[in-house]
Design a protein around this motif. Structure first.
Motif, PDB file in Angstrom:
ATOM      1  N   ALA A  14       0.881  -1.157   0.000  1.00 27.71           N
ATOM      2  CA  ALA A  14       0.000   0.000   0.000  1.00 27.71           C
ATOM      3  C   ALA A  14       0.923   1.212   0.000  1.00 27.71           C
ATOM      4  CB  ALA A  14      -0.889  -0.002   1.230  1.00 27.71           C
ATOM      5  N   VAL A  15       0.689   2.156  -0.872  1.00 28.62           N
ATOM      6  CA  VAL A  15       1.601   3.284  -1.047  1.00 28.62           C
ATOM      7  C   VAL A  15       0.900   4.595  -0.730  1.00 28.62           C
ATOM      8  CG1 VAL A  15       3.131   4.481  -2.647  1.00 28.62           C
ATOM      9  CG2 VAL A  15       2.801   2.018  -2.876  1.00 28.62           C
ATOM     10  N   HIS A  16       1.520   5.362   0.177  1.00 27.72           N
ATOM     11  CA  HIS A  16       1.046   6.717   0.457  1.00 27.72           C
ATOM     12  C   HIS A  16       1.642   7.623  -0.620  1.00 27.72           C
ATOM     13  CE1 HIS A  16       0.750  10.650   2.262  1.00 27.72           C
ATOM     14  NE2 HIS A  16      -0.043  10.156   3.191  1.00 27.72           N
ATOM     15  N   PRO A  17       0.839   8.325  -1.386  1.00 34.68           N
ATOM     16  CA  PRO A  17       1.363   9.105  -2.509  1.00 34.68           C
ATOM     17  C   PRO A  17       2.103  10.377  -2.109  1.00 34.68           C
ATOM     18  CG  PRO A  17      -0.973   9.471  -2.303  1.00 34.68           C
ATOM     19  CD  PRO A  17      -0.612   8.404  -1.291  1.00 34.68           C
ATOM     20  N   LEU A  46       6.140   4.758  -8.868  1.00 31.96           N
ATOM     21  CA  LEU A  46       6.554   3.774  -9.863  1.00 31.96           C
ATOM     22  C   LEU A  46       7.957   3.250  -9.552  1.00 31.96           C
ATOM     23  CD1 LEU A  46       5.775   2.294 -12.420  1.00 31.96           C
ATOM     24  CD2 LEU A  46       6.718   4.204 -13.724  1.00 31.96           C
ATOM     25  N   GLU A  47       8.868   4.134  -9.187  1.00 28.83           N
ATOM     26  CA  GLU A  47      10.217   3.698  -8.811  1.00 28.83           C
ATOM     27  C   GLU A  47      10.184   2.756  -7.615  1.00 28.83           C
ATOM     28  OE1 GLU A  47      12.851   6.996  -8.161  1.00 28.83           O
ATOM     29  OE2 GLU A  47      12.349   7.892 -10.088  1.00 28.83           O
ATOM     30  N   SER A  48       9.357   3.062  -6.627  1.00 28.57           N
ATOM     31  CA  SER A  48       9.309   2.244  -5.415  1.00 28.57           C
ATOM     32  C   SER A  48       8.745   0.847  -5.683  1.00 28.57           C
ATOM     33  CB  SER A  48       8.510   2.939  -4.316  1.00 28.57           C
ATOM     34  OG  SER A  48       7.133   2.909  -4.591  1.00 28.57           O
ATOM     35  N   VAL A  49       7.883   0.726  -6.692  1.00 29.79           N
ATOM     36  CA  VAL A  49       7.303  -0.574  -7.014  1.00 29.79           C
ATOM     37  C   VAL A  49       8.383  -1.559  -7.474  1.00 29.79           C
ATOM     38  CG1 VAL A  49       5.788  -1.739  -8.682  1.00 29.79           C
ATOM     39  CG2 VAL A  49       5.017   0.325  -7.529  1.00 29.79           C
ATOM     40  N   PHE A  50       9.425  -1.065  -8.098  1.00 28.34           N
ATOM     41  CA  PHE A  50      10.475  -1.937  -8.619  1.00 28.34           C
ATOM     42  C   PHE A  50      11.593  -2.199  -7.617  1.00 28.34           C
ATOM     43  CE2 PHE A  50       8.393  -0.349 -12.435  1.00 28.34           C
ATOM     44  CZ  PHE A  50       8.080  -1.555 -13.029  1.00 28.34           C
ATOM     45  N   GLN A  51      11.494  -1.650  -6.415  1.00 33.65           N
ATOM     46  CA  GLN A  51      12.461  -1.940  -5.359  1.00 33.65           C
ATOM     47  C   GLN A  51      11.987  -3.177  -4.610  1.00 33.65           C
ATOM     48  OE1 GLN A  51      12.737   1.482  -2.825  1.00 33.65           O
ATOM     49  NE2 GLN A  51      13.329   2.842  -4.475  1.00 33.65           N
ATOM     50  N   PRO A  52      12.902  -4.126  -4.355  1.00 34.54           N
ATOM     51  CA  PRO A  52      12.465  -5.312  -3.608  1.00 34.54           C
ATOM     52  C   PRO A  52      12.092  -4.951  -2.177  1.00 34.54           C
ATOM     53  CG  PRO A  52      14.839  -5.314  -3.914  1.00 34.54           C
ATOM     54  CD  PRO A  52      14.301  -4.140  -4.678  1.00 34.54           C
ATOM     55  N   LEU A  53      11.125  -5.668  -1.634  1.00 37.02           N
ATOM     56  CA  LEU A  53      10.728  -5.464  -0.245  1.00 37.02           C
ATOM     57  C   LEU A  53      11.764  -6.102   0.676  1.00 37.02           C
ATOM     58  CD1 LEU A  53       6.899  -6.215  -0.307  1.00 37.02           C
ATOM     59  CD2 LEU A  53       7.997  -4.012  -0.078  1.00 37.02           C
ATOM     60  N   LYS A  54      12.104  -5.395   1.728  1.00 39.37           N
ATOM     61  CA  LYS A  54      13.043  -5.935   2.703  1.00 39.37           C
ATOM     62  C   LYS A  54      12.312  -6.773   3.750  1.00 39.37           C
ATOM     63  CE  LYS A  54      16.474  -2.339   2.104  1.00 39.37           C
ATOM     64  NZ  LYS A  54      15.940  -1.563   1.047  1.00 39.37           N
ATOM     65  N   GLY A  57       5.894 -10.252   3.655  1.00 37.27           N
ATOM     66  CA  GLY A  57       4.484  -9.950   3.827  1.00 37.27           C
ATOM     67  C   GLY A  57       4.060  -8.648   3.207  1.00 37.27           C
ATOM     68  N   HIS A  58       3.031  -8.078   3.762  1.00 35.88           N
ATOM     69  CA  HIS A  58       2.487  -6.831   3.242  1.00 35.88           C
ATOM     70  C   HIS A  58       3.150  -5.661   3.949  1.00 35.88           C
ATOM     71  CE1 HIS A  58       0.114  -8.132   6.641  1.00 35.88           C
ATOM     72  NE2 HIS A  58      -0.310  -6.905   6.811  1.00 35.88           N
ATOM     73  N   ILE A  59       3.106  -4.517   3.305  1.00 40.50           N
ATOM     74  CA  ILE A  59       3.788  -3.348   3.851  1.00 40.50           C
ATOM     75  C   ILE A  59       3.076  -2.082   3.365  1.00 40.50           C
ATOM     76  CG2 ILE A  59       5.409  -3.233   1.921  1.00 40.50           C
ATOM     77  CD1 ILE A  59       7.568  -2.417   3.951  1.00 40.50           C
ATOM     78  N   PHE A  60       3.137  -1.051   4.172  1.00 38.88           N
ATOM     79  CA  PHE A  60       2.646   0.271   3.796  1.00 38.88           C
ATOM     80  C   PHE A  60       3.883   1.130   3.621  1.00 38.88           C
ATOM     81  CE2 PHE A  60       0.314   4.339   5.150  1.00 38.88           C
ATOM     82  CZ  PHE A  60      -0.243   4.518   3.901  1.00 38.88           C
ATOM     83  N   ILE A  61       4.060   1.734   2.457  1.00 37.81           N
ATOM     84  CA  ILE A  61       5.263   2.514   2.204  1.00 37.81           C
ATOM     85  C   ILE A  61       4.919   3.938   1.786  1.00 37.81           C
ATOM     86  CG2 ILE A  61       6.706   0.541   1.582  1.00 37.81           C
ATOM     87  CD1 ILE A  61       6.243   1.206  -1.347  1.00 37.81           C
ATOM     88  N   GLU A  62       5.903   4.811   2.001  1.00 38.81           N
ATOM     89  CA  GLU A  62       5.804   6.183   1.508  1.00 38.81           C
ATOM     90  C   GLU A  62       6.142   6.160   0.025  1.00 38.81           C
ATOM     91  OE1 GLU A  62       7.605   9.246   4.017  1.00 38.81           O
ATOM     92  OE2 GLU A  62       8.061   7.656   5.428  1.00 38.81           O
ATOM     93  N   ASN A  63       5.932   7.276  -0.660  1.00 37.28           N
ATOM     94  CA  ASN A  63       6.205   7.307  -2.094  1.00 37.28           C
ATOM     95  C   ASN A  63       7.693   7.188  -2.420  1.00 37.28           C
ATOM     96  OD1 ASN A  63       7.115   9.836  -1.397  1.00 37.28           O
ATOM     97  ND2 ASN A  63       5.518  10.930  -2.479  1.00 37.28           N
ATOM     98  N   ASN A  64       8.561   7.265  -1.414  1.00 36.67           N
ATOM     99  CA  ASN A  64       9.991   7.097  -1.634  1.00 36.67           C
ATOM    100  C   ASN A  64      10.447   5.664  -1.347  1.00 36.67           C
ATOM    101  OD1 ASN A  64       9.917   6.941   1.142  1.00 36.67           O
ATOM    102  ND2 ASN A  64      11.063   8.818   1.494  1.00 36.67           N
ATOM    103  N   GLY A  65       9.501   4.768  -1.058  1.00 40.17           N
ATOM    104  CA  GLY A  65       9.826   3.371  -0.824  1.00 40.17           C
ATOM    105  C   GLY A  65      10.126   3.008   0.611  1.00 40.17           C
ATOM    106  N   LYS A  66      10.172   3.991   1.511  1.00 39.26           N
ATOM    107  CA  LYS A  66      10.472   3.713   2.917  1.00 39.26           C
ATOM    108  C   LYS A  66       9.218   3.213   3.627  1.00 39.26           C
ATOM    109  CE  LYS A  66      14.176   7.064   3.267  1.00 39.26           C
ATOM    110  NZ  LYS A  66      14.650   8.279   3.889  1.00 39.26           N
ATOM    111  N   PRO A  67       9.376   2.212   4.514  1.00 38.53           N
ATOM    112  CA  PRO A  67       8.216   1.732   5.260  1.00 38.53           C
ATOM    113  C   PRO A  67       7.558   2.837   6.077  1.00 38.53           C
ATOM    114  CG  PRO A  67      10.063   0.250   5.531  1.00 38.53           C
ATOM    115  CD  PRO A  67      10.596   1.482   4.828  1.00 38.53           C
ATOM    116  N   MET A  68       6.253   2.786   6.159  1.00 41.09           N
ATOM    117  CA  MET A  68       5.476   3.775   6.909  1.00 41.09           C
ATOM    118  C   MET A  68       4.638   3.012   7.932  1.00 41.09           C
ATOM    119  SD  MET A  68       3.040   6.608   5.186  1.00 41.09           S
ATOM    120  CE  MET A  68       2.693   8.106   6.051  1.00 41.09           C
ATOM    121  N   PRO A  69       4.720   3.407   9.186  1.00 41.09           N
ATOM    122  CA  PRO A  69       3.926   2.687  10.199  1.00 41.09           C
ATOM    123  C   PRO A  69       2.430   2.854   9.972  1.00 41.09           C
ATOM    124  CG  PRO A  69       4.970   4.632  11.162  1.00 41.09           C
ATOM    125  CD  PRO A  69       5.453   4.528   9.753  1.00 41.09           C
ATOM    126  N   TYR A  70       1.694   1.841  10.327  1.00 40.85           N
ATOM    127  CA  TYR A  70       0.227   1.894  10.227  1.00 40.85           C
ATOM    128  C   TYR A  70      -0.427   1.194  11.374  1.00 40.85           C
ATOM    129  CZ  TYR A  70       0.630  -2.775   8.139  1.00 40.85           C
ATOM    130  OH  TYR A  70       0.902  -4.074   7.878  1.00 40.85           O
TER     131      TYR A  70
END
Length: 70
Positions: A14-17, A46-54, A57-70
């Motif tokens: 899930a991506v926060h724009p 779009l750039e963050s979609v092509f970065q592998p997840l560290k 499972g599922h993750i909520f990320i900022e538009n720069n690819g960094k994990p965002m707490p939820y």
């Protein structure tokens, strides 16, 4: 979505724009300090979609690819 597809090896994100200039509030003054134009935010997403997840499972990320707490 995660529960349905994770056994098939698919990642779910899930991506926060980010805060971007839009006319959603109908007042340009409200959005004048927004960080991004919509096309810039879309490019970052779009750039963050092509970065592998560290994480697994599922993750909520900022538009720069960094994990965002939820």
């Amino acid at each position: 979505i995660y529960n349905t597809f994770h056994n098939q090896g698919l990642e779910v994100r899930a991506v926060h724009p980010g805060w971007m200039h839009t006319s959603i509030f109908g007042n340009a003054d409200v959005m004048k300090d927004a960080t991004f134009e919509p096309d810039e935010a879309a490019g970052l997403i779009l750039e963050s979609v092509f970065q592998p997840l560290k994480d697994e499972g599922h993750i909520f990320i900022e538009n720069n690819g960094k994990p965002m707490p939820y």
